[in-house]
Design an enzyme around this catalytic site. Structure first.
Site, PDB file in Angstrom:
ATOM      1  N   GLY A  31       0.759  -0.849  -0.241  1.00 52.36           N
ATOM      2  CA  GLY A  31      -0.110  -0.348  -0.345  1.00 52.36           C
ATOM      3  C   GLY A  31       0.680   1.563  -0.194  1.00 52.36           C
ATOM      4  O   GLY A  31       1.842   0.854  -0.120  1.00 52.36           O
ATOM      5  N   CYS A  32       0.225   2.030   0.675  1.00 55.05           N
ATOM      6  CA  CYS A  32       0.788   3.467   0.695  1.00 55.05           C
ATOM      7  C   CYS A  32       2.402   3.228   1.200  1.00 55.05           C
ATOM      8  O   CYS A  32       2.897   3.025   2.323  1.00 55.05           O
ATOM      9  CB  CYS A  32       0.281   4.507   1.150  1.00 55.05           C
ATOM     10  SG  CYS A  32       1.146   6.039   1.458  1.00 55.05           S
ATOM     11  N   PHE A  33       3.252   3.989   0.421  1.00 53.23           N
ATOM     12  CA  PHE A  33       4.602   3.465   1.091  1.00 53.23           C
ATOM     13  C   PHE A  33       4.874   4.949   2.397  1.00 53.23           C
ATOM     14  O   PHE A  33       5.572   4.790   3.384  1.00 53.23           O
ATOM     15  CB  PHE A  33       6.411   4.467  -0.165  1.00 53.23           C
ATOM     16  CG  PHE A  33       5.405   5.242  -0.648  1.00 53.23           C
ATOM     17  CD1 PHE A  33       5.300   6.459  -0.491  1.00 53.23           C
ATOM     18  CD2 PHE A  33       6.240   4.632  -1.818  1.00 53.23           C
ATOM     19  CE1 PHE A  33       5.375   7.732  -1.727  1.00 53.23           C
ATOM     20  CE2 PHE A  33       6.486   6.246  -3.276  1.00 53.23           C
ATOM     21  CZ  PHE A  33       5.655   6.783  -3.073  1.00 53.23           C
TER      22      PHE A  33
ATOM     23  N   CYS B 161       2.923   4.925   5.033  1.00 52.46           N
ATOM     24  CA  CYS B 161       2.751   4.450   6.141  1.00 52.46           C
ATOM     25  C   CYS B 161       3.558   3.188   6.331  1.00 52.46           C
ATOM     26  O   CYS B 161       4.263   2.822   7.120  1.00 52.46           O
ATOM     27  CB  CYS B 161       1.171   3.812   5.896  1.00 52.46           C
ATOM     28  SG  CYS B 161      -0.270   4.273   5.031  1.00 52.46           S
TER      29      CYS B 161
ATOM     30  N   TYR C 152      -4.174  13.040   5.775  1.00 54.57           N
ATOM     31  CA  TYR C 152      -4.182  10.997   5.329  1.00 54.57           C
ATOM     32  C   TYR C 152      -3.480  10.209   6.465  1.00 54.57           C
ATOM     33  O   TYR C 152      -3.806   9.197   6.553  1.00 54.57           O
ATOM     34  CB  TYR C 152      -3.243  11.332   4.215  1.00 54.57           C
ATOM     35  CG  TYR C 152      -3.388   9.849   3.423  1.00 54.57           C
ATOM     36  CD1 TYR C 152      -4.225   9.027   2.654  1.00 54.57           C
ATOM     37  CD2 TYR C 152      -1.479   9.304   3.914  1.00 54.57           C
ATOM     38  CE1 TYR C 152      -3.549   7.794   2.907  1.00 54.57           C
ATOM     39  CE2 TYR C 152      -1.596   7.887   3.652  1.00 54.57           C
ATOM     40  CZ  TYR C 152      -2.809   7.233   2.186  1.00 54.57           C
ATOM     41  OH  TYR C 152      -2.166   5.547   3.101  1.00 54.57           O
TER      42      TYR C 152
END
Length: 218
Positions: free
Chosen positions: A51-53, A55, A194
């Site tokens: 997923g989002c790097f 995170c 975010y």
């Protein structure tokens, strides 16, 4: 920036990612021999996509023995990928992290455990509302020993959950470092919506699952 796409756009996105993951260039990446990264100054490197790097970078930096976590792109068939190109779903690349760690303090096996403990392991092509092939889950191996560790843990988790585990298993080829503004994003932008609503909650869920691996200041 990282938000749920409208249904039409999402449909188009999945069309793109399906092409990205099944074309002949991408298949060549999947079938390639792994490239092993040398240990330097006692530090090894490992590569994960989940997923989002933003995170994933923060999650691994909370782990004892991890010296640095770098955001970037890996797993695709194009050279010099950018954030914008990756977001099209046509490069084959996923947002990934390079983990620089001390193998005397934390093992590759533990890093894989961290990987599975810090995501929704059954979600295909994304994490949460971040959806598309650039957000898919991939674990990269550099040799057969690492590959077997990954496959055994993935199989055990599938049996435990009675579910199919979404993570793909790729031979490591190359890691492309992301643009400077992506690095340490959670640290530099703690009040970003975010980060507040997605990254920090995800980090805290991981911490509650594996408190034994956390650094003292976490």
């Amino acid at each position: 920036m990282k938000t749920l796409l409208p249904l039409l756009a999402l449909t188009l996105f999945f069309s793109c990612q399906n092409t990205a993951q099944t074309n002949t260039k991408q298949q060549a990446v999947i079938n390639a021999l792994p490239i092993e990264v040398d240990i330097e100054n006692g530090l090894a490197k490992a590569y994960f996509a989940s997923g989002c790097f933003w995170c994933v970078e923060a999650i691994y930096e909370s782990v004892k023995g991890v010296k640095e976590s770098i955001s970037g792109y890996s797993g695709g068939h194009t050279k010099n990928p950018t954030y914008e190109a990756s977001n099209t779903g046509r490069t084959g690349h996923a947002e990934a992290v390079e983990i620089i760690y001390d193998p005397k303090v934390v093992s590759f096996e533990t890093l894989v455990d961290v990987y599975f403990a810090s995501q929704n392991v059954t979600q295909v092509n994304g994490q949460g509302n971040d959806r598309g092939s650039q957000y898919r889950s991939i674990i990269f191996y550099q040799n057969d020993k690492q590959k077997q560790i990954i496959l055994k843990k993935k199989e055990a988790l599938a049996k435990k959950l009675s579910a199919k585990i979404a993570a793909e298993v790729y031979p490591f080829q190359k890691f492309w470092v992301a643009e400077d503004y992506h690095q340490d994003y959670e640290k530099k932008h703690p009040n970003h919506p975010y980060i507040q609503n997605v990254s920090i909650p995800r980090l805290n869920r991981f911490k509650s699952k594996m408190p034994e691996v956390l650094k003292d200041n976490h």
